[in-house]
Enzyme design. Structure first.
Site, PDB file in Angstrom:
ATOM      1  N   GLU A  95     -88.665  12.716  74.964  1.00  0.00           N
ATOM      2  CA  GLU A  95     -88.403  14.019  75.784  1.00  0.00           C
ATOM      3  C   GLU A  95     -88.169  13.538  77.038  1.00  0.00           C
ATOM      4  OE1 GLU A  95     -88.501  18.789  75.368  1.00  0.00           O
ATOM      5  OE2 GLU A  95     -89.932  17.753  73.483  1.00  0.00           O
ATOM      6  N   GLU A 105     -86.850  23.444  83.125  1.00  0.00           N
ATOM      7  CA  GLU A 105     -87.416  24.906  82.890  1.00  0.00           C
ATOM      8  C   GLU A 105     -87.870  25.653  82.626  1.00  0.00           C
ATOM      9  OE1 GLU A 105     -89.188  23.373  78.206  1.00  0.00           O
ATOM     10  OE2 GLU A 105     -89.720  22.303  79.518  1.00  0.00           O
TER      11      GLU A 105
END
Length: 339
Positions: A155, A160
């Site tokens: 990932e 974020e």
């Protein structure tokens, strides 16, 4: 930061935000802007997603939030009918929003949007141009990529953060026995980075998934600072022979080669984050990634960090405050993939 098959507990350092995991403040390398790569590779566009492409070539996820967030992800039909996903005819941007009008009880699930690209990629140059990102207490927006059977295919979290976080967090998660760590030693300019190291072990499991991360040092890279700068560009260069590199450029500083759709990372200077292939087997740990854009609410990270983020009350109660989410929306100009 939130894989398809895991419940994630993440960490963050910056401003008033404190995550669940405590990292030592490792070396912070702020290196003069020099050429990052020795060769000027020519990148050609493979996929250019804009406007209706996000409706035709991406899938709207409708399952339960894997990170335990207080959201009800909407189908394309429901999201469009509720005004949570649409193309702005004025500038051809795509809006992906959290519901800010419905009555939702404290601790309930507020409608939101999560989309995933139908195509998958193993390497390339990925660019997101956004005019705004979701902001507000309880929000957890992200632009990321993930492979099949998390965490084995890895990932990559490009954008974020949560709540009132001041800067962007960039993270890799690996899941195989092949080594993948963040090398903090900077021996050459090609290994330099400007971000703050948050963790060096990329290996992640369902119960221990902080990954290896950088925090950007530019307050225009996330949240209100990003929006006040009229947004900007995020770029990921995924090169198995070199490693992973990530940059952020505020709107007024976007390189002309990006604007002209002829990107040349050799001219961009030192990235905010760099994960060297010398200490991470890129090919073994990252492959067949779909791109994801979403916004969740509360959940394991935003909820866990809520009380230390300068936000009022509790995250559970904030879910019920519809007006809190008026600005909880992505305004996306495009996502481009180059090879």
């Amino acid at each position: 930061m939130h894989g398809l098959y895991t419940v994630l507990v993440a960490a963050v350092y910056f401003g008033t935000l404190a995550g669940a995991h405590k990292y030592s403040r490792s070396r912070h390398h702020l290196v003069a802007r020099t050429t990052q790569y020795s060769t000027n590779k020519t990148y050609t566009i493979q996929d250019f997603y804009q406007a209706e492409d996000f409706f035709n070539e991406w899938t709207f996820f409708t399952g339960a939030d894997p990170t335990g967030g207080n959201v009800a992800y909407q189908s394309m039909q429901d999201a469009t009918s509720q005004g949570l996903a649409y193309v702005d005819d004025c500038d051809n941007s795509t809006v992906l929003a959290v519901d800010s009008t419905s009555s939702v009880p404290a601790g309930g699930n507020r409608p939101s949007v999560r989309i995933t690209s139908n195509k998958s990629y193993t390497g390339g140059l990925f660019i997101l141009d956004a005019a705004a990102m979701p902001v507000g207490c309880g929000t957890w927006p992200s632009f990321w990529s993930v492979g099949p059977n998390w965490p084995y295919a890895g990932e990559i979290d490009i954008v974020e953060g949560v709540n009132n976080q001041a800067t962007n967090q960039m993270t890799l998660h690996s899941g195989t026995s092949s080594a993948c760590t963040l090398d903090t030693a900077v021996n050459t300019t090609s290994e330099a980075y400007t971000g703050q190291v948050m963790g060096t072990n990329c290996y992640s499991t369902a119960s221990s998934d902080a990954g290896c991360a950088f925090s950007d040092t530019d307050t225009r890279s996330f949240g209100y600072g990003f929006n006040n700068a009229n947004g900007g560009v995020f770029a990921l260069l995924w090169d198995a022979s070199l490693g992973m590199s990530m940059w952020h450029f505020a709107r007024s500083e976007i390189p002309s080669d990006i604007t002209n759709l002829a990107p040349n990372p050799a001219n961009w200077g030192v990235p905010a984050g760099f994960w060297s292939s010398q200490t991470c087997n890129i090919s073994a740990n990252f492959y067949q990634h779909s791109l994801v854009i979403d916004t969740t609410i509360c959940g394991n990270w935003a909820g866990g960090a809520y009380s230390s983020s300068g936000c009022p009350g509790t995250c559970s109660v904030m879910v019920a405050n519809a007006t809190n989410f008026v600005d909880a929306q992505w305004i996306i100009n495009y996502v481009a993939v180059y090879q």
